[in-house]
Design an enzyme around this catalytic site. Sequence first.
Site, PDB file in Angstrom:
ATOM      1  CG  ASN A  51      -2.124   0.870   1.097  1.00 58.03           C
ATOM      2  OD1 ASN A  51      -2.356   1.442   0.041  1.00 58.03           O
ATOM      3  ND2 ASN A  51      -2.907   0.978   2.163  1.00 58.03           N
ATOM      4  CG  HIS A 136     -12.027  -3.370  10.104  1.00 54.96           C
ATOM      5  ND1 HIS A 136     -11.029  -2.456   9.890  1.00 54.96           N
ATOM      6  CD2 HIS A 136     -11.427  -4.576  10.170  1.00 54.96           C
ATOM      7  CE1 HIS A 136      -9.875  -3.089   9.819  1.00 54.96           C
ATOM      8  NE2 HIS A 136     -10.082  -4.375   9.970  1.00 54.96           N
ATOM      9  NE  ARG A 161      -9.819  -2.363  13.364  1.00 57.59           N
ATOM     10  CZ  ARG A 161      -8.921  -1.662  12.645  1.00 57.59           C
ATOM     11  NH1 ARG A 161      -7.700  -2.132  12.467  1.00 57.59           N
ATOM     12  NH2 ARG A 161      -9.265  -0.537  12.090  1.00 57.59           N
ATOM     13  CE1 TYR A 173      -5.578   2.189  10.903  1.00 58.50           C
ATOM     14  CE2 TYR A 173      -6.392   1.482  13.052  1.00 58.50           C
ATOM     15  CZ  TYR A 173      -6.061   1.193  11.737  1.00 58.50           C
ATOM     16  OH  TYR A 173      -6.237  -0.065  11.272  1.00 58.50           O
ATOM     17  CG  ASP A 224      -4.770  -1.711  14.775  1.00 56.46           C
ATOM     18  OD1 ASP A 224      -3.717  -1.454  15.386  1.00 56.46           O
ATOM     19  OD2 ASP A 224      -4.815  -1.956  13.544  1.00 56.46           O
ATOM     20  CG  HIS A 226      -2.584   1.875  13.080  1.00 57.84           C
ATOM     21  ND1 HIS A 226      -1.988   2.729  12.196  1.00 57.84           N
ATOM     22  CD2 HIS A 226      -2.983   0.818  12.340  1.00 57.84           C
ATOM     23  CE1 HIS A 226      -2.025   2.227  10.977  1.00 57.84           C
ATOM     24  NE2 HIS A 226      -2.613   1.055  11.039  1.00 57.84           N
ATOM     25  CD  GLU A 250      -4.016  -5.018  14.553  1.00 58.34           C
ATOM     26  OE1 GLU A 250      -5.189  -5.428  14.681  1.00 58.34           O
ATOM     27  OE2 GLU A 250      -3.555  -4.610  13.466  1.00 58.34           O
ATOM     28  CD  GLU A 276      -1.237  -3.774  10.491  1.00 62.27           C
ATOM     29  OE1 GLU A 276      -2.239  -4.386  10.867  1.00 62.27           O
ATOM     30  OE2 GLU A 276      -1.242  -2.599  10.123  1.00 62.27           O
ATOM     31  NE  ARG A 297      -2.689  -7.511  12.914  1.00 66.91           N
ATOM     32  CZ  ARG A 297      -3.690  -7.655  12.051  1.00 66.91           C
ATOM     33  NH1 ARG A 297      -4.431  -8.736  12.073  1.00 66.91           N
ATOM     34  NH2 ARG A 297      -3.930  -6.706  11.171  1.00 66.91           N
ATOM     35  CG  HIS A 326      -2.515  -6.869   7.570  1.00 67.52           C
ATOM     36  ND1 HIS A 326      -1.587  -6.167   6.842  1.00 67.52           N
ATOM     37  CD2 HIS A 326      -3.511  -5.998   7.839  1.00 67.52           C
ATOM     38  CE1 HIS A 326      -2.012  -4.924   6.675  1.00 67.52           C
ATOM     39  NE2 HIS A 326      -3.174  -4.795   7.274  1.00 67.52           N
ATOM     40  CG  ASP A 330      -3.769  -2.336   2.682  1.00 70.54           C
ATOM     41  OD1 ASP A 330      -4.650  -2.089   3.527  1.00 70.54           O
ATOM     42  OD2 ASP A 330      -2.621  -2.695   2.981  1.00 70.54           O
ATOM     43  CD  GLU A 353      -7.396  -6.607   9.475  1.00 70.20           C
ATOM     44  OE1 GLU A 353      -6.196  -6.946   9.390  1.00 70.20           O
ATOM     45  OE2 GLU A 353      -7.758  -5.428   9.570  1.00 70.20           O
ATOM     46  CD1 TRP A 416      -2.062   7.993  10.346  1.00 69.16           C
ATOM     47  CD2 TRP A 416      -1.630   6.033   9.391  1.00 69.16           C
ATOM     48  NE1 TRP A 416      -3.239   7.500   9.862  1.00 69.16           N
ATOM     49  CE2 TRP A 416      -3.007   6.286   9.269  1.00 69.16           C
ATOM     50  CE3 TRP A 416      -1.112   4.833   8.872  1.00 69.16           C
ATOM     51  CZ2 TRP A 416      -3.884   5.421   8.644  1.00 69.16           C
ATOM     52  CZ3 TRP A 416      -1.979   3.957   8.245  1.00 69.16           C
ATOM     53  CH2 TRP A 416      -3.348   4.249   8.127  1.00 69.16           C
TER      54      TRP A 416
END
Length: 416
Positions: A51, A136, A161, A173, A224, A226, A250, A276, A297, A326, A330, A353, A416
């Site tokens: 991605n 999600h 999630r 996020y 998550d 992130h 996560e 991931e 993951r 993961h 994407d 996921e 991010w």
Amino acid sequence: MANPQSEAHGSSRDREIVAARVIVTCPGRNFVTLKIETRSGVFGAGDATLNGRELAVAAYLEHHVIPNLIGRDAGRIEDTWQFFYRGAYWRRGPVTMTAIAAVDVALWDILGKMAAMPLYRLLGGRSRDGVLVYGHANGRDIEEATAEVGRYISLGYRAVRAQCGVPGLKKPYGVSRLKDAYEPAESELPLETEWSTPGYLEIVPKLFARLRAEHGNEVELLHDAHHRLMPVEAARLARDLEPHRLFWLEDATPADNPDGFELIRRHSVTPLAVGEVFNSIWDSKRLIEGRLIDFIRSTIVHAGGITHVRRIADLAAMYQVRTGFHGATDLSPVTMGAALHFDTWAPNFGIQEYMRHCEQTDEVFPHDYLFRDGRLHCGESPGHGVSIDEKLAARFPYSPKQLPIARLEDGSMWDW
Ligand code: GCO
Ligand code: MG
């Protein structure tokens, strides 16, 4: 004397790779696919999508991999993996490992078609009837996220999630305008978002308290972080979430330095998932051997394909760490198909996921997996069961998009 077995499965001449090409398409979002063809006319497809850095992998494949593929025996999957890993001299890294994964998955697909067997049977056969997946749910606030989790439960999901907005923060996020298609890579150059940890640490435990009060204890809940938190903050969040019995927390903190996970472990029994962004067994060795995580993951497309991820899963099994691949949008349906076969086999499978692709993506990548009662089921067609409609793919030209970045209020770059 001719060996009937080898004839049934094609001679090495039949297995010779005569063509390979990279297909870049954007049916709703960008995907890179490698298609390999043998002399006997068997095709295999591998996902090569990274991605926001798609063309780096496409160029790696076109310039450095495909010229080496032509003339090779498609049946020599292990040797081909070693050739591209050891032979490049420059090991690992997301671009290299995604390119190797694309080759590897396409070759397993070809092997399945030549053997007339679905991939899970080549791996060792079925360990379960279906693959538990999590969807999600996100909302701008606790109310909206709670309703979304309810919607997923009513769709049959057993694991969800949940992410929600943080007061005072624009675009945190995991929260999107479009509920079904949460799509982070939205703009040609990275969108700038802001981050502040205190408000986040305050709201997330409240979200999960509300989710348990509203939806009970049966549904599995995941979250998550992130990579946003410092280890000590992650430890506090993990501890605050304990009463709500998460399936996992996560990416609680960046895993570049795995020592951070020791600190989290010391303070909490909330299960931890990570990986991931990993691309090699070496990224997770210490985390697994130190029992610092519960779920790994790293998935097929970014970690060197089935050949390498199988080694990661086997290492993880020795330490009672389970898989949790993961599966964001994407990762193309080709990866989803291959992952579902892997999940169907892997003795230490945990969860998969599942962020549904949009209709256009599904049309470009015809597949035979299906969702039923909270689980995904891989199909029985030979190989991984996902192909690419090249004519349709050509109608969706590449559209450059990058992931957002995050800065603190004072302008400092953050994760991010
Ligand atoms: C997840 C991931 C994604 C990533 C995305 C980046 O858990 O699904 O964190 O949301 O951000 O895959 O390309
Ligand atoms: Mg994630």
